[in-house]
Design a protein around this motif. Structure first.
Motif, short mmCIF file in Angstrom:
data_model
loop_
_atom_site.label_atom_id
_atom_site.label_comp_id
_atom_site.label_asym_id
_atom_site.label_seq_id
_atom_site.Cartn_x
_atom_site.Cartn_y
_atom_site.Cartn_z
N MET A 1 0.84 -1.19 0.00
CA MET A 1 0.00 0.00 0.00
C MET A 1 0.87 1.24 0.00
SD MET A 1 -3.33 -0.90 2.31
CE MET A 1 -2.48 -1.21 3.83
N ARG A 2 0.27 2.35 -0.42
CA ARG A 2 1.01 3.60 -0.53
C ARG A 2 0.39 4.67 0.36
NH1 ARG A 2 1.24 4.42 -6.88
NH2 ARG A 2 -0.75 5.31 -6.33
N ALA A 3 0.10 4.35 1.58
CA ALA A 3 -0.59 5.27 2.49
C ALA A 3 0.31 6.42 2.91
CB ALA A 3 -1.07 4.52 3.73
N VAL A 4 -0.30 7.57 3.18
CA VAL A 4 0.42 8.70 3.74
C VAL A 4 0.69 8.38 5.20
CG1 VAL A 4 0.25 11.16 4.29
CG2 VAL A 4 -0.71 10.29 2.15
N THR A 5 1.94 8.49 5.62
CA THR A 5 2.27 8.09 6.98
C THR A 5 2.79 9.23 7.84
OG1 THR A 5 4.46 7.41 6.24
CG2 THR A 5 2.75 5.71 6.31
N GLY A 6 3.29 10.30 7.26
CA GLY A 6 3.82 11.40 8.06
C GLY A 6 2.77 12.47 8.32
N LEU A 7 2.84 13.09 9.48
CA LEU A 7 1.87 14.12 9.86
C LEU A 7 1.94 15.31 8.91
CD1 LEU A 7 -0.31 15.22 11.72
CD2 LEU A 7 1.52 16.10 13.20
N GLU A 8 3.11 15.76 8.57
CA GLU A 8 3.25 16.92 7.68
C GLU A 8 2.64 16.64 6.31
OE1 GLU A 8 6.70 19.71 5.69
OE2 GLU A 8 7.14 18.68 7.58
N SER A 9 2.94 15.49 5.73
CA SER A 9 2.37 15.17 4.41
C SER A 9 0.86 14.97 4.50
CB SER A 9 3.06 13.95 3.80
OG SER A 9 2.95 12.83 4.62
N PHE A 10 0.38 14.44 5.63
CA PHE A 10 -1.06 14.28 5.82
C PHE A 10 -1.74 15.64 5.87
CE2 PHE A 10 -4.71 14.12 8.74
CZ PHE A 10 -5.54 13.31 7.99
N MET A 11 -1.17 16.59 6.61
CA MET A 11 -1.77 17.92 6.73
C MET A 11 -1.76 18.64 5.38
SD MET A 11 -2.88 17.85 9.72
CE MET A 11 -3.44 19.52 9.97
N GLU B 1 -3.89 3.97 -2.08
CA GLU B 1 -3.32 4.10 -0.76
C GLU B 1 -3.89 3.05 0.20
OE1 GLU B 1 -2.75 8.16 -2.55
OE2 GLU B 1 -4.55 6.98 -2.27
N HIS B 2 -5.15 2.74 0.05
CA HIS B 2 -5.78 1.77 0.95
C HIS B 2 -5.64 0.35 0.43
CE1 HIS B 2 -9.07 -0.44 2.96
NE2 HIS B 2 -8.72 0.31 3.99
N SER B 3 -5.93 0.16 -0.85
CA SER B 3 -5.85 -1.18 -1.46
C SER B 3 -5.21 -1.08 -2.83
CB SER B 3 -7.25 -1.78 -1.61
OG SER B 3 -7.88 -1.95 -0.37
N MET B 4 -4.19 -1.87 -3.06
CA MET B 4 -3.55 -1.89 -4.37
C MET B 4 -4.57 -2.33 -5.41
SD MET B 4 -0.57 -0.71 -3.98
CE MET B 4 0.05 -1.01 -5.62
N GLY B 5 -4.55 -1.62 -6.54
CA GLY B 5 -5.45 -1.95 -7.64
C GLY B 5 -6.80 -1.26 -7.56
N VAL B 6 -7.01 -0.42 -6.54
CA VAL B 6 -8.30 0.26 -6.37
C VAL B 6 -8.06 1.76 -6.24
CG1 VAL B 6 -10.37 0.49 -4.94
CG2 VAL B 6 -9.27 -1.74 -5.20
N ARG B 7 -8.81 2.54 -7.02
CA ARG B 7 -8.81 4.00 -6.91
C ARG B 7 -10.20 4.44 -6.51
NH1 ARG B 7 -6.21 4.25 -12.44
NH2 ARG B 7 -4.00 4.38 -12.02
#
Length: 87
Positions: free
Chosen positions: A1-11, A28-34
């Motif tokens: 998965m490609r989730a946002v993990t840092g607070l700064e990038s999340f904000m 970000e949540h599931s590979m192959g799904v947008r």
């Protein structure tokens, strides 16, 4: 998965979502799904729900996926207006 993990990038991402009026989950949540989501507001301008759609990356081109943004936003706006939101 490609989730946002840092607070700064999340904000930063959250500010962008607020400015554009919709969010995209590009695997970000599931590979192959947008997914695209837009908020639904009530008469007091509070977010009370969201409308979204999801596609499989193997079935939908990036261009076709991006073409779904306006209908999702328009549908969320129409529901918001039904709930009494103006503007």
């Amino acid at each position: 998965m490609r989730a946002v993990t840092g607070l700064e990038s999340f904000m930063e991402m959250l500010a962008e979502v607020r400015a554009q009026g919709f969010a995209i989950d590009d695997q970000e949540h599931s590979m192959g799904v947008r997914c695209i989501a837009a908020p639904v507001f009530d008469h007091g301008h509070q977010v009370v729900a969201a409308i979204s759609t999801s596609t499989l990356t193997g079935d939908t081109s990036r261009e076709d996926f991006e073409a779904l943004v306006p209908p999702v936003r328009e549908t969320a706006k129409a529901i918001s207006e039904t709930l009494g939101r103006k503007g």
